[in-house]
Design an enzyme around this catalytic site. Structure first.
Site, mmCIF file in Angstrom:
data_model
loop_
_atom_site.group_PDB
_atom_site.id
_atom_site.type_symbol
_atom_site.label_atom_id
_atom_site.label_comp_id
_atom_site.label_asym_id
_atom_site.label_seq_id
_atom_site.Cartn_x
_atom_site.Cartn_y
_atom_site.Cartn_z
ATOM 1 N N ASP A 178 35.937 42.321 36.295
ATOM 2 C CA ASP A 178 34.948 42.835 37.251
ATOM 3 C C ASP A 178 33.581 42.141 37.101
ATOM 4 O OD1 ASP A 178 33.891 43.934 34.932
ATOM 5 O OD2 ASP A 178 34.305 46.019 35.465
ATOM 6 N N GLU A 181 32.772 41.475 33.686
ATOM 7 C CA GLU A 181 33.732 40.645 32.964
ATOM 8 C C GLU A 181 34.651 41.496 32.098
ATOM 9 O OE1 GLU A 181 31.463 36.699 32.998
ATOM 10 O OE2 GLU A 181 30.598 37.760 31.316
ATOM 11 N N GLU A 334 17.972 41.515 29.929
ATOM 12 C CA GLU A 334 19.174 42.010 30.610
ATOM 13 C C GLU A 334 19.194 43.536 30.636
ATOM 14 O OE1 GLU A 334 23.571 40.374 30.443
ATOM 15 O OE2 GLU A 334 23.123 41.431 28.625
HETATM 16 C C1 BGC Z 1 27.418 40.189 32.686
HETATM 17 C C2 BGC Z 1 27.761 39.365 33.905
HETATM 18 C C3 BGC Z 1 26.829 38.169 34.011
HETATM 19 C C4 BGC Z 1 26.753 37.400 32.697
HETATM 20 C C5 BGC Z 1 25.686 36.308 32.712
HETATM 21 C C6 BGC Z 1 27.395 39.310 31.454
HETATM 22 O O1 BGC Z 1 27.039 40.072 30.358
HETATM 23 O O2 BGC Z 1 28.352 41.233 32.519
HETATM 24 O O3 BGC Z 1 27.649 40.142 35.063
HETATM 25 O O4 BGC Z 1 27.266 37.338 35.047
HETATM 26 O O5 BGC Z 1 26.450 38.273 31.658
HETATM 27 O O6 BGC Z 1 24.443 36.813 33.078
#
Ligand code: BGC
Length: 378
Positions: A178, A181, A334
């Site tokens: 998803d 990931e 994040e």
């Molecule tokens: C997230 C993804 C994202 C990736 C890079 C992962 O931890 O779950 O949605 O694309 O980080 O930012």
């Protein structure tokens, strides 16, 4: 970062973070300082290039010695994606043919979620098979073509759009990882919405593709199998749970309009179950990644939704909260290391990957998007 001057700084800072994260070949690193994130994802890049696409409408920015407009950067990303995809055309054609014959998927012949800036695959072991990324990339590319009035479509882009659309149309029912990931055995509703948006974009760019029936089949499938018992969009087929990524079903994927009653119920449940005390939105209730803190980019995504349904006050409140999460240098991470859903999981992730990704480039992109959308609303 509350006062207007500070917000202007965060706007400039966000552009700066994004443009600096772009590599000479066009890829955007997801986070320039975290080893596992020194790759370019279709998903992250699609939103990053969209932010630059709409931001570029207000004029170009100066970058270094040259006039490197937002559109120039977005265009280079799309070129990079087209190159990656076209280079793998034999493998993708094999996958399309196999899917059409009902044969099992061969992972080596599918697109990865992320690539190294030089276009090569990263180390094995990452959950690479994710269909939302190529879908939302097609959507972003179409937005770029429309906004920058790019006609005719470059030959390499046309090839990549054609191939990606046929790939997604052949595979849309296949379980994959998803947005986060995870859960590779499920069929995820936000993934289907991204595929829908991507096919819609490809159809507009190349009407010969005749994708209308597939798009209708996806919408019909979601409305029949993708709802919770209470009538919200569900995280995945068969689950009674929501996920922050479901905001994308309407904003921007338009599987339904933002004020659709199912969407309204989904947003209400996201607010009820995924709002963190003190602000921010969790990805989903069971999240343990870095302890499962609230994500800034999801809060900003919700603000984008509220702009679309004309609830400006709520959007402004979220935008202000998001700006407050920037560190002293103006970087947006994040996730926020507060109100964790599973505090015991924080330290093990730090030990494995280092500190939380900061700056997270697509988080800055979401900030730019909301700023631009709010201005357009005035
Ligand atoms: C997230 C993804 C994202 C990736 C890079 C992962 O931890 O779950 O949605 O694309 O980080 O930012």
């Amino acid at each position: 970062m509350r006062n207007p001057g500070q917000c202007e700084n965060l706007y400039q800072k966000s552009l700066d973070v994004i443009l600096k994260a772009q590599q000479p070949g066009g890829a955007y690193l997801a986070c320039p300082v975290m080893p596992d994130y020194q790759f370019s994802w279709f998903r992250d890049g699609a939103y990053i290039s969209y932010a630059l696409t709409i931001d570029g409408q207000r004029g170009s920015v100066m970058w270094g010695k040259s006039r490197a407009a937002q559109w120039e950067s977005a265009g280079r990303f799309h070129e990079w994606c087209a190159r990656i995809i076209n280079r793998r055309s034999d493998r993708l054609e094999r996958t399309i043919a196999r899917a059409r014959q009902g044969l099992a998927l061969v992972l080596d012949d599918t697109l990865n979620a992320r690539y190294r800036p030089d276009g090569e695959e990263g180390p094995q072991g990452w959950p690479e098979f994710q269909l939302d990324g190529p879908g939302i990339w097609l959507w972003s590319l179409h937005q770029y073509v429309l906004t920058a009035h790019l006609r005719p479509l470059p030959v390499a882009w046309e090839r990549a759009v054609d191939l990606t659309a046929r790939y997604l149309a052949a595979l849309w029912q296949t379980p994959c990882h998803d947005y986060w990931e995870e859960r590779g055995g499920d069929v995820h509703i936000s993934t289907l919405a991204s595929i829908f948006a991507g096919l819609n974009a490809a159809q507009a760019l190349l009407p010969r593709l005749n994708l209308e029936a597939t798009m209708e089949a996806i919408r019909d499938f979601v409305l029949r199998k993708g709802l919770t018992p209470a009538g919200e969009f569900s995280k995945a087929v068969g689950l009674d749970a929501v996920d922050g990524s479901l905001i994308s079903v309407a904003t921007p994927c338009r599987l339904v309009p933002p004020d659709d009653p199912i969407m309204r119920r989904t947003i209400a449940r996201i607010e009820r179950e995924l709002s963190a005390p003190g602000g921010g939105i969790y990805r989903y209730r069971e999240d343990t990644y870095y302890g499962g803190g609230p994500w800034i980019l999801l809060a900003l995504w919700l603000a984008w939704y509220y702009v679309e349904v004309n609830e400006r006050a709520r959007a402004e409140e979220i935008l202000a909260w998001a700006a407050d999460q920037a560190d002293e240098a103006g970087n947006l991470p994040e996730q926020v290391n507060r109100s964790l859903l599973s505090p015991a999981h924080y330290a093990p992730w730090v030990a494995q990957r280092g500190p939380i990704a900061n700056p997270l480039v697509w988080c800055h992109a979401k900030y730019l998007i909301v700023r631009r959308k709010m201005e357009d609303m005035r």
